[in-house]
Scaffold this active site. Structure first.
Site, PDB file in Angstrom:
ATOM      1  N   ARG A  46       0.833  -1.200   0.000  1.00 30.08           N
ATOM      2  CA  ARG A  46       0.000   0.000   0.000  1.00 30.08           C
ATOM      3  C   ARG A  46       0.867   1.250   0.000  1.00 30.08           C
ATOM      4  NH1 ARG A  46      -2.057   2.375   4.498  1.00 30.08           N
ATOM      5  NH2 ARG A  46      -2.053   0.402   5.649  1.00 30.08           N
ATOM      6  N   TYR A  98     -15.830  16.491 -16.679  1.00 29.88           N
ATOM      7  CA  TYR A  98     -16.263  15.096 -16.688  1.00 29.88           C
ATOM      8  C   TYR A  98     -17.365  14.909 -15.647  1.00 29.88           C
ATOM      9  CZ  TYR A  98     -16.087  10.185 -15.250  1.00 29.88           C
ATOM     10  OH  TYR A  98     -16.430   8.914 -14.881  1.00 29.88           O
ATOM     11  N   ASP A 170      -6.560  18.603 -15.273  1.00 29.66           N
ATOM     12  CA  ASP A 170      -6.894  17.279 -15.787  1.00 29.66           C
ATOM     13  C   ASP A 170      -6.420  17.229 -17.237  1.00 29.66           C
ATOM     14  OD1 ASP A 170      -8.094  15.045 -16.939  1.00 29.66           O
ATOM     15  OD2 ASP A 170      -9.964  15.257 -15.816  1.00 29.66           O
ATOM     16  N   LYS A 195      -7.672   5.783 -19.693  1.00 28.70           N
ATOM     17  CA  LYS A 195      -7.894   6.261 -21.043  1.00 28.70           C
ATOM     18  C   LYS A 195      -6.621   6.121 -21.887  1.00 28.70           C
ATOM     19  CE  LYS A 195     -11.976   7.469 -19.377  1.00 28.70           C
ATOM     20  NZ  LYS A 195     -11.844   7.426 -17.912  1.00 28.70           N
TER      21      LYS A 195
END
Length: 381
Positions: A46, A98, A170, A195
């Site tokens: 982690r 988005y 972004d 993406k």
């Protein structure tokens, strides 16, 4: 090192234990310690995993940043930035976002005492008027999803800096192949690595890249403390995708330009949203801050303005696939009002221009002639 070389070699080195050219998938949750607290840089996955580290080093390299972080999704990456805020802080965000980002801002963090202002950041005077002593973050998409708005990153960065606000961009649609926000004044860049960075529609992932090591460490602590990390297998897939990013984005952009020009001249199309067209209202800004083309995302509306025409069109494409998401090698078609932006209230969608006949295309890397023929067949069905 040039970008095309960075995608393959940037931040990378052979595996030190075996000499493997590609970093292995370290499928382990924990690492041996020779004495309590004494280890070889890894103790628990982690906190860090060698496969994820290889990806994060590559991310930092291609975005010209100090530190990269890989997350379980793009929204997890966005969420990590917002964890730097506290109640009564304020955020100024691009009005066209988005749908998942808008949902997070308006439905999750606004309920926790953070105030959001949504504004078209091409109106710099309006943007300036929204700052006050509580403004801590400016959040920008450019090009935006789904209306392909372009904002001047350097101009917004200057205003954010003058007001001591963190500036995040972004960069999912443009990718670092076309645009480098950190070089233009941004503090942190976010990607939905699902993406274009992954590029093959086979992984869910997110990324942050920071301008400074200090900010990167703050975000890493938030990530470690709340657990939104990317697993080793998914890290490997995104890293593999990055190695062909420059090749894929070149073809995405070439095909996107051809599709946009075809749509611009089609009698059934009312408006095309693509920064590579000279009639785009922010084409000059796009030319200034984007390079190697304008990407593979194209949106358009119908001359009729009818929702049923857009649905019929989407039901009849064959090479384009009707599906959520974007950025894979295959071409996808999407109805924002019913799919990706359904969580945005209808009145807000109409205010922005996300009409019921709007279609968003993620133009893939197929032969352009086949794509244009598919669109023509769908128009005539």
């Amino acid at each position: 090192m040039k970008f095309n070389t960075k995608t393959i070699h940037g931040g990378q080195k052979p595996d030190p234990s075996t000499g493997a050219v590609m970093p292995p998938v370290y499928q382990t949750s924990t690492f041996v310690q020779s004495s309590p607290g004494v280890h070889q840089g890894y103790e628990y996955s982690r906190a860090a995993n060698p496969t994820r580290t290889a990806l994060e080093d590559a991310l930092a390299s291609i975005e010209n940043g100090a530190k990269g972080l890989a997350f379980s999704s793009g929204l997890a990456a966005t969420d990590c930035v917002l964890k730097l805020l506290k109640p009564n802080d304020e955020v100024i965000a691009m009005d066209d976002l988005y749908g998942g980002t808008y949902r997070m801002f308006s439905k999750i963090y606004s309920e926790l005492g953070i105030k959001f202002h949504f504004v078209d950041m091409n109106d710099l005077d309006k943007l300036k008027s929204l700052f006050n002593e509580n403004t801590k973050l400016v959040w920008l998409e450019t090009p935006t999803n789904p209306l392909m708005k372009i904002a001047d990153i350097a101009a917004v960065a200057k205003i954010a800096k003058e007001n001591n606000a963190l500036f995040a961009v972004d960069n999912t649609f443009a990718t670092p192949y076309h645009q480098n926000p950190l070089d233009l004044g941004a503090d942190v860049v976010m990607h939905s690595a699902t993406k274009y960075l992954g590029g093959h529609s086979d992984v869910i992932a997110g990324a942050l890249v920071t301008k400074t090591e200090e900010l990167g460490e703050k975000l890493h602590f938030a990530q470690f403390a709340t657990g939104a990390t990317l697993g080793p297998n998914d890290s490997y897939l995104v890293l593999r995708g990055i190695k062909t990013l420059h090749l894929r984005m070149q073809r995405h952009s070439e095909n996107g330009q051809k599709v946009a020009e075809y749509l611009e001249n089609h009698p059934k199309v009312k408006r095309v949203y693509y920064a590579g067209l000279e009639n785009h209202p922010n084409h000059d800004i796009a030319k200034k801050q984007m390079h190697n083309g304008f990407g593979g995302m194209v949106s358009f509306t119908f001359e009729s303005g009818k929702k049923e025409d857009s649905i019929k069109f989407l039901e009849n494409v064959k090479v384009f696939t009707l599906a959520e998401s974007l950025g894979g090698v295959e071409s996808l078609a999407n109805h924002p009002a019913l799919m990706t932006h359904a969580s945005v209230p209808e009145d807000k969608r109409k205010e922005l221009g996300i009409t019921d006949d709007l279609i968003r295309l993620s133009v893939g890397v197929e032969d352009a002639e086949d794509l244009l023929k598919d669109l023509e067949n769908a128009f005539n069905a």
